[in-house]
Each structure stands twice: as structure tokens, then as C-alpha cells.
Write an enzyme that holds these catalytic residues in place. Structure first.
Site, short mmCIF file in Angstrom:
data_model
loop_
_atom_site.label_atom_id
_atom_site.label_comp_id
_atom_site.label_asym_id
_atom_site.label_seq_id
_atom_site.Cartn_x
_atom_site.Cartn_y
_atom_site.Cartn_z
CB SER A 17 -0.90 0.02 1.24
OG SER A 17 -0.11 0.18 2.41
N GLY A 77 4.40 2.18 1.85
CA GLY A 77 5.51 2.75 1.09
C GLY A 77 6.05 4.03 1.68
CD GLU A 112 6.90 -1.46 -8.83
OE1 GLU A 112 5.81 -0.93 -9.12
OE2 GLU A 112 7.90 -1.42 -9.56
#
Length: 513
Positions: free
Chosen positions: A245, A249, A266
Site C-alpha cells: 500500500s 511505502g 511498487e
């Protein structure tokens, strides 16, 4: 997995047990541990895995450093041989591992098998890459000099993966990191440790066949936030690749940046597709259906927003609503099932909260209700939801990791691109059009602001040959194909003077007697 040996195993437990044995996973790694593992298919506990802690993570990093120091000296094509052997193990056990993915994640079987095929494909890619880790030779402004780039291994790479692609994302990172000369440490999602244990067992089998891989070259750390924090904060780990999520991050990126490490992030996707007046609507319908409903909406590249030109809206959207109402939902192991369960109750509740917010804003919701499958009270099957809205309200700008597709009207391509780009995320995107000018405009600098932009296919289903990742709150990372390998190496610029003179760059003069 219950510890009471006298209790008869349920069918799902029995199948998991059989698969783990066939994949070579020792019982000590999935029986009588402290963390329960549930199958979303039935909601039942299917294993109890031991957990690592911060101290265990620190010891693993120490082993990883030692492994890296030995592995970096192995020629890259030789390192590629280990990855080739891993790919062969995956080929030999594709059916078992793919089925285990289905049991642990709830994906339909073709998607579970497809995930393992991604692993095989990236191994093939990495093997070829092991002979192509080349830099540039650069023209020097000084006579008698040569300038060039060289690329070197960077060190231990930490890989933090999410539940929805429990093994493929590890392989995207690990296959490249290994051929680049690095060691790897893997923290899988706490929700999907069994598939990680299986992959680690296959890696160890490949390493045994290889014969000279250093101990600790690939290690698995099952645990929660404490383990993630230990890997994120350890200065001995120069690269952390994290998938999950946006909230996660932000934590990882900031902590790694504080110690001047590198992050490959990512993160969330809030992917849109534009349907133009010239679109092939039959093609669009099929592309939209898979992208929005596949994997029960639990892909980072899931289609979450559909922007339809007013000229085709009343033709396309009723057909789409009909497909939503008739799609087959059920046990993902059964032939004909297209939609399996959500991963857990929390995912179901987040989905219902989002639908309530859409209704409160005037949204017209088709589907979204819980579906009873097999009488499993702790399993969460849902009908995918189609939500028609008059405006891109706040809830639409947040990624809800569930099968919700918000549908908006537009009057033309400029408005569609504006709607498309006005969300914080920037992973994947698509347009359905037969107008060459529209397609090129969408792919231009003034079009999609995402890391992936497609024409006449949906935003999901990326191939390993292209770099995967996105912009804005998606994190900016790139994994898998193209030149993503450079993120796992350090670059050195080298200048060699083969003359007897010492000219300085930029015409600087510094003569001494």
C-alpha cells in the site's frame, strides 16, 4: 494446521499438506508455529508458521552480507546458471506451486498457474541478462584517454512482498538481484507465508544442484512489522524493494532514505480505462471485465475507474452491468469459476465502506453483496460491484483493494485525460479506441501520467519483458524487464589514461615543476 494429531484433516488442510510435502517444505516450518495461516477459500486455519523477530532478522542480514561477499566474485554468467536451475525447479513443480497459490490466496487456478509461469519467464529473462550486464564506452575530451561505465553488485537486497502476488513479485526482484551478484532476504506477506516457504524450498534444491552457492544467499523471514522495520533500518542493506500500500511505502521510503539507502517502491494503483466513440465495444467489454473483476479486484493493476464517452455510454454500461450480474463466483479450484474469494474479512469490510460512501454521494451501485459459497462462515466471496457516478468524488481517488469499478461519463478526450490523471496514483492505464490520433495523444507527454499506458487492452496483465512500475503515489519503482536490473547494481564511471601526458578536463591548467 491444528496440533491435535487425532483430529481428521479437512479437505483443504489435506490438500495443503500434500502440496507442501511434494514441494519439499519441512513440517517444522509450517506446523506448531505461532502465526496461523488461513485459506480464503474456506476461512479455516491451514497451518501455523514460526515467526522471526528483529534479532533473528539481524542475524539473517549478517549471513546475507557474508553470502554477498562471496557471490559478487562469481562471474555473472555462472550466477545465471543458478537462476536457470531455479527456473527448472519451477517448471517441474508448476502445478503444485500454482495450486498452493490458489489455496493460500484464493485466485482461480489458471491465475495461480499463471503466476508461477511469470516466475519461470523472469528466470529465463535473467539468465539471458547475466551475459548482458554491460556499461557504455564514452568519448573522452582528453587525448589518450578512455572513459567507460562499469556496473557492480550493490549488496544484500531486502524484498518485501504483498499477499496478492505472493511469489511472482519475489521472483521479479530475486532473479535480477541474484544475476547482478547480490544476496536476497525475503519478507513475504504475513497472510501468505506457505507459498514463500515452498519457493524457498525450491531455491534450496536449485542451490544444491548448483553446488557452490554460498550459504544464506537467499533467506526467508516470516514475521510482522518488527521484521519489516529491522530490514528497512539496517544500513547493511543498500536496496529495499517493497510492494504494498501507499501507506506502507511512505513508511519504508522515509526510513530507507534517512540512512541514504535505495528503495524500489511498487505501491497503490487506481487504474483507469477510457472508452472512446470509435472503440470496438466487444473488445472493450472483454478487456474491462477481466481487468476489473479478475483476481477478485485484488491486483495493483486492477481496473478501478472507467471513463466512457457519452456517445457509447448507454450501449456499453448496460452490457457491462449484465456481465457483472452473471459472472461465476465460487471455489477457485473448480472449473468455470472466474471470481474467487477476497483474502479476508477486513478486505470485505473495506469494500463495503467504500460502497456506502459511493451510495451516500449518489452513486448507483450494481452488485457488491456478499455471496454464500459452500456454507463457509469465515470465507468472504462477493459479487463485483459496478458503481455509476456523476462526478469523480473523493472515494474514487482512493484505492480500494476489492472488485469495485467506478464508471464516469465524459464528453471528449481532453476531459477524459483530465479525469484520468486527477488521482494521486499513477501505475497503469489504458484507452480503447480505433482513432490513431487519440491513441497517440493518450501515449504522449500530454496523455496518461502512469508508468504503464496501453491501447486496446486493459491496464492489467503486464509482461515481464517490460519494466513494471508507476509514478506519483505508486512510488516510482521499476521491476522485472527492460533495464530494471540497474536498480540492483552500483555504477562506476572509469577513466583510463594510456598516454604519457596529463591533460585535465575542461582545459584546466595545473603545471608544477
Amino acid at each position: 494446521m491444528a496440533t491435535n494429531e487425532t483430529r481428521a484433516l479437512t479437505p483443504v488442510e489435506d490438500e495443503v499438506l500434500s502440496l507442501l510435502h511434494s514441494l519439499g517444505v519441512p513440517e517444522t516450518s509450517w506446523r506448531n508455529g505461532t502465526r496461523p495461516v488461513r485459506s480464503p477459500i474456506t476461512g479455516e486455519v491451514i497451518a501455523q508458521v514460526p515467526e522471526a523477530d528483529a534479532a533473528g532478522a539481524a542475524l539473517a542480514v549478517e549471513r546475507s552480507v557474508a553470502a554477498y561477499e562471496a557471490w559478487r566474485a562469481v562471474p555473472a554468467p555462472r550466477r545465471g546458471e543458478l537462476v536457470r536451475l531455479l527456473g527448472e525447479e519451477l517448471r517441474a513443480h508448476k502445478t503444485e506451486l500454482g495450486r498452493l497459490v490458489t489455496l493460500e490466496v484464493g485466485k482461480v487456478l489458471s491465475e495461480g498457474l499463471g503466476e508461477v509461469q511469470e516466475m519461470i519467464d523472469i528466470c529465463d529473462f535473467a539468465v539471458g541478462l547475466s551475459r548482458q550486464l554491460y556499461g557504455l564506452t564514452i568519448a573522452s575530451e582528453r587525448p589518450g584517454h578512455r572513459m567507460m561505465e562499469t556496473w557492480h553488485p550493490v549488496g544484500p537486497v531486502a524484498i518485501i512482498t504483498a499477499f496478492n502476488f505472493p511469489v511472482a513479485v519475489w521472483s521479479w526482484n530475486a532473479a535480477l538481484a541474484l544475476v547482478c551478484g547480490n544476496s536476497v532476504l525475503w519478507k513475504p506477506s504475513e497472510k501468505t507465508p506457505l507459498t514463500a516457504l515452498a519457493v524457498q524450498a525450491l531455491f534450496e534444491r536449485a542451490a544444491h544442484a548448483f553446488g557452490s552457492a554460498p550459504e544464506g544467499l537467499s533467506q526467508l523471514l516470516i514475521g510482522g512489522a518488527e521484521v519489516g522495520a529491522a530490514l528497512t533500518d539496517d544500513t547493511r542493506i543498500p536496496v529495499v524493494s517493497a510492494t504494498g500500500s501507499t501507506r506502507m511505502g511512505r513508511i519504508v521510503g522515509e526510513r530507507v532514505a534517512r540512512r541514504f539507502g535505495r528503495s524500489i517502491l511498487e505501491l497503490g494503483g487506481n487504474n483507469a480505462a477510457i472508452v472512446s466513440p470509435s472503440a470496438d465495444l466487444d473488445l472493450a467489454l472483454r478487456g474491462i471485465a477481466f481487468a476489473a473483476m479478475g483476481t477478485a479486484g485484488q491486483r495493483c493493476t486492477t481496473l478501478r475507474r472507467l471513463i466512457v464517452h457519452e456517445g457509447v455510454y448507454d450501449t456499453l454500461v448496460p452490457r457491462l452491468a449484465k456481465a457483472y450480474g452473471s459472472v461465476s463466483i465460487g471455489d477457485p479450484r473448480e472449473a468455470g469459476t472466474l471470481i474467487g474469494p477476497l483474502i479476508d474479512q477486513a478486505a470485505f469490510e473495506v469494500m463495503q465502506d467504500a460502497l456506502d460512501a459511493a451510495r451516500a454521494a449518489g452513486g448507483r451501485v450494481h452488485g457488491g453483496e456478499r455471496v454464500a459459497i459452500g456454507g463457509h462462515a469465515d470465507a468472504y466471496y462477493v459479487r463485483p460491484a459496478l458503481v455509476e457516478l456523476d462526478a469523480q468524488i473523493d472515494i474514487v481517488k482512493h484505492e480500494t483493494f476489492a472488485p469495485i469499478l467506478y464508471v464516469l461519463r465524459c464528453t471528449g478526450l481532453p476531459e477524459a485525460i483530465k479525469l484520468h490523471n486527477e488521482v494521486p496514483q499513477g501505475l497503469s492505464s489504458s484507452i480503447f479506441t480505433n482513432d490513431l490520433r487519440e491513441a497517440e495523444a493518450f501515449l504522449s507527454a500530454e496523455g496518461s501520467d502512469c508508468g504503464i499506458a496501453n491501447v486496446n487492452i486493459g491496464p492489467s496483465g503486464a509482461e515481464i519483458g517490460g519494466a513494471f512500475g508507476g509514478e506519483k503515489e505508486t512510488g516510482g519503482g521499476r521491476e522485472s524487464g527492460s533495464d530494471a536490473w540497474k536498480a540492483y547494481m552500483r555504477r562506476a564511471t572509469n577513466t583510463i589514461n594510456y598516454s604519457r601526458a596529463l591533460p585535465l578536463a575542461q582545459g584546466v591548467s595545473f603545471d608544477i615543476d
